[in-house]
Design a protein around this motif. Structure first.
Motif, PDB file in Angstrom:
ATOM      1  N   GLY A  97       0.819  -1.193   0.000  1.00  0.00           N
ATOM      2  CA  GLY A  97       0.000   0.000   0.000  1.00  0.00           C
ATOM      3  C   GLY A  97       0.857   1.249   0.000  1.00  0.00           C
ATOM      4  O   GLY A  97       1.984   1.261  -0.494  1.00  0.00           O
ATOM      5  N   ASP A  98       0.292   2.314   0.583  1.00  0.00           N
ATOM      6  CA  ASP A  98       1.014   3.584   0.621  1.00  0.00           C
ATOM      7  C   ASP A  98       2.396   3.436   1.236  1.00  0.00           C
ATOM      8  O   ASP A  98       3.379   3.962   0.724  1.00  0.00           O
ATOM      9  CB  ASP A  98       0.214   4.609   1.424  1.00  0.00           C
ATOM     10  N   LEU A  99       2.462   2.759   2.385  1.00  0.00           N
ATOM     11  CA  LEU A  99       3.710   2.699   3.138  1.00  0.00           C
ATOM     12  C   LEU A  99       4.277   1.292   3.257  1.00  0.00           C
ATOM     13  O   LEU A  99       5.372   1.130   3.758  1.00  0.00           O
ATOM     14  CB  LEU A  99       3.495   3.311   4.530  1.00  0.00           C
ATOM     15  N   ASP A 100       3.546   0.280   2.850  1.00  0.00           N
ATOM     16  CA  ASP A 100       4.062  -1.082   2.699  1.00  0.00           C
ATOM     17  C   ASP A 100       4.344  -1.787   4.017  1.00  0.00           C
ATOM     18  O   ASP A 100       5.123  -1.329   4.836  1.00  0.00           O
ATOM     19  CB  ASP A 100       5.340  -1.079   1.845  1.00  0.00           C
ATOM     20  N   GLY A 101       3.699  -2.946   4.166  1.00  0.00           N
ATOM     21  CA  GLY A 101       4.067  -3.862   5.229  1.00  0.00           C
ATOM     22  C   GLY A 101       3.552  -3.548   6.603  1.00  0.00           C
ATOM     23  O   GLY A 101       4.119  -4.016   7.590  1.00  0.00           O
ATOM     24  N   GLY A 102       2.477  -2.780   6.725  1.00  0.00           N
ATOM     25  CA  GLY A 102       1.990  -2.395   8.032  1.00  0.00           C
ATOM     26  C   GLY A 102       0.811  -3.227   8.504  1.00  0.00           C
ATOM     27  O   GLY A 102       0.453  -4.233   7.895  1.00  0.00           O
ATOM     28  N   PRO A 103       0.169  -2.779   9.591  1.00  0.00           N
ATOM     29  CA  PRO A 103      -0.926  -3.543  10.187  1.00  0.00           C
ATOM     30  C   PRO A 103      -2.323  -3.027   9.857  1.00  0.00           C
ATOM     31  O   PRO A 103      -3.308  -3.553  10.377  1.00  0.00           O
ATOM     32  CB  PRO A 103      -0.652  -3.370  11.684  1.00  0.00           C
ATOM     33  N   VAL A 104      -2.449  -1.979   9.040  1.00  0.00           N
ATOM     34  CA  VAL A 104      -3.750  -1.338   8.799  1.00  0.00           C
ATOM     35  C   VAL A 104      -4.430  -1.930   7.572  1.00  0.00           C
ATOM     36  O   VAL A 104      -3.854  -1.926   6.481  1.00  0.00           O
ATOM     37  CB  VAL A 104      -3.579   0.189   8.620  1.00  0.00           C
ATOM     38  N   ILE A 123      -8.670   4.677  13.515  1.00  0.00           N
ATOM     39  CA  ILE A 123      -9.132   3.909  14.673  1.00  0.00           C
ATOM     40  C   ILE A 123      -8.446   2.544  14.718  1.00  0.00           C
ATOM     41  O   ILE A 123      -8.051   2.063  15.794  1.00  0.00           O
ATOM     42  CB  ILE A 123     -10.664   3.771  14.634  1.00  0.00           C
ATOM     43  N   GLU A 124      -8.306   1.911  13.558  1.00  0.00           N
ATOM     44  CA  GLU A 124      -7.635   0.613  13.504  1.00  0.00           C
ATOM     45  C   GLU A 124      -6.184   0.719  13.959  1.00  0.00           C
ATOM     46  O   GLU A 124      -5.678  -0.150  14.685  1.00  0.00           O
ATOM     47  CB  GLU A 124      -7.703   0.047  12.093  1.00  0.00           C
ATOM     48  N   TRP A 125      -5.495   1.769  13.527  1.00  0.00           N
ATOM     49  CA  TRP A 125      -4.110   1.981  13.936  1.00  0.00           C
ATOM     50  C   TRP A 125      -4.020   2.163  15.444  1.00  0.00           C
ATOM     51  O   TRP A 125      -3.149   1.593  16.102  1.00  0.00           O
ATOM     52  CB  TRP A 125      -3.535   3.195  13.209  1.00  0.00           C
ATOM     53  N   ARG A 126      -4.936   2.942  16.010  1.00  0.00           N
ATOM     54  CA  ARG A 126      -4.940   3.143  17.464  1.00  0.00           C
ATOM     55  C   ARG A 126      -5.208   1.817  18.180  1.00  0.00           C
ATOM     56  O   ARG A 126      -4.547   1.496  19.187  1.00  0.00           O
ATOM     57  CB  ARG A 126      -6.000   4.172  17.840  1.00  0.00           C
ATOM     58  N   ASP A 127      -6.159   1.039  17.670  1.00  0.00           N
ATOM     59  CA  ASP A 127      -6.438  -0.264  18.276  1.00  0.00           C
ATOM     60  C   ASP A 127      -5.204  -1.163  18.260  1.00  0.00           C
ATOM     61  O   ASP A 127      -4.947  -1.914  19.211  1.00  0.00           O
ATOM     62  CB  ASP A 127      -7.590  -0.953  17.529  1.00  0.00           C
TER      63      ASP A 127
END
Length: 385
Positions: free
Chosen positions: A246-253, A278-282
């Motif tokens: 995605g935009d930044l690659d390889g994250g949890p969102v 909200i997902e990132w905060r979770d």
């Protein structure tokens, strides 16, 4: 600033026939300066200090106008050639990007005219290698095109350089955030406020079109991140760290991918942005809870360290789906854990490099033996074993 895309000829694809000065009318410095000042974009020189993306787009629009008047060869004004002692290659020609500052309109346009003239003069030199700078670096055999030796010399290395310093962002990449930056404990966050915050940042009037230049899309995404950071804190910039490519690659969102896939109608786009935050905060709260399961840890508690590291690697892998670049998020979370455990900043990168060291790869879920090995190595390094 127009939002249409600027398509320029690719400099690296130019042939000698494209740049041969013998194929175009001669133009003098005074005439060239007058031409540059007459081009439509010349009336819209951005102010000094303009964001590099908007400045780049204006330079491209000026170049596009020059190409229409002078031909494709003129895109080369953004490049020059220097002779460098390149490792393993000896002294060879290297292409360097020409970086022009934006100051006053008059100075900026004059510098552009000078750069175009310098590129013209370089092509004249390449026609004969009159200064003897390039011929010695030419390939030993001809390519059958009849191109000048100097041109073959500067095209052969295929090496170019630019100054990355100008490509700055006002917000950090999520991987560069510290645990102190993102630790959700002690940072109030009410998900019920997100819809209103997003409504101020994502409107029908400010979302670039899908076909808009990538720099305008990137600037818009950054403006949303800045708005979140100002409202909630620096931790919020991770809302775009999407799963996979995605935009930044390889994250949890998972609620956000990238501009091309996630930006649709204003309403749907706002909903996706809000859900991603909200997902990132979770995720951060989930990580904090996992840290609390293991901390505090004594440095010599090898079993405890091994269990914690193996647990976190698996948790990150499951969340990122072991997709493209997932190991970057894994390294970040392990670094946060080391920070939360009180490991000195200077040691963290060394510990992680030693323990992970290329053992993880995109789109590959590591087997239990590999995870156990990483956990054992990191625990041993922490304990000084």
């Amino acid at each position: 600033m127009p939002t249409d895309r600027v398509d320029l000829p690719e400099f690296r694809r130019l042939t000698w026939r494209d740049v041969d000065p013998a194929t175009r009318p001669h133009i003098g410095s005074a005439e060239l300066t007058k031409l540059v000042r007459s081009l439509p974009p010349a009336a819209e020189v951005p102010p000094a200090g303009t964001d590099w993306r908007l400045a780049d787009l204006w330079w491209d629009r000026m170049t596009e106008a020059l190409v229409e008047r002078l031909g494709e060869w003129v895109v080369g004004w953004q490049h020059t050639v220097v002779m460098e002692d390149y490792p393993g290659r000896g002294v060879i020609p290297i292409w360097w990007s020409v970086e022009l500052p934006i100051t006053t309109p008059d100075e900026t346009l004059d510098r552009l005219a000078e750069a175009v003239m310098a590129w013209h003069e370089l092509t004249v030199e390449l026609a004969t290698d009159a200064r003897g700078r390039f011929a010695a670096a030419a390939p030993p055999t001809t390519d059958g095109t009849g191109d000048p030796v100097a041109w073959r010399a500067v095209k052969a290395p295929g090496i170019s350089r630019s100054d990355p310093g100008r490509f700055t962002s006002t917000i950090p990449y999520p991987r560069n955030l510290s645990w102190a930056d993102v630790d959700p404990r002690g940072r109030d966050f009410d998900p019920a406020t997100v819809a209103a915050a997003v409504a101020e940042l994502v409107t029908a009037g400010n979302i670039p079109a899908q076909e808009a230049d990538w720099r305008l899309r990137d600037l818009w995404l950054e403006s949303v991140s800045i708005g979140f950071a100002e409202r909630y804190g620096l931790w919020a910039v991770g809302w775009r760290w999407s799963v996979g490519e995605g935009d930044l690659d390889g994250g949890p969102v998972g609620h956000w991918c990238c501009f091309s896939h996630s930006v649709t109608t204003p309403e749907a786009t706002a909903a996706a942005v809000g859900a991603a935050l909200i997902e990132w905060r979770d995720w951060l709260e989930d990580i904090a809870e996992r840290f609390d399961r293991f901390l505090p840890l004594a440095v010599d508690d090898l079993d405890g360290w091994e269990r914690a590291v193996a647990h976190l690697v698996t948790a990150v892998g499951d969340r990122t789906q072991y997709d493209s670049g997932w190991y970057g998020c894994c390294t970040t979370v392990l670094g946060w854990f080391l920070e939360a455990a009180g490991i000195a900043p200077g040691r963290r990168e060394e510990l992680l490099d030693h323990a992970i060291g290329g053992r993880f790869a995109s789109w590959v879920e590591p087997d239990r033996k590999t995870v156990a090995s990483v956990a054992e190595l990191l625990a041993g390094q922490v304990a000084g074993a």
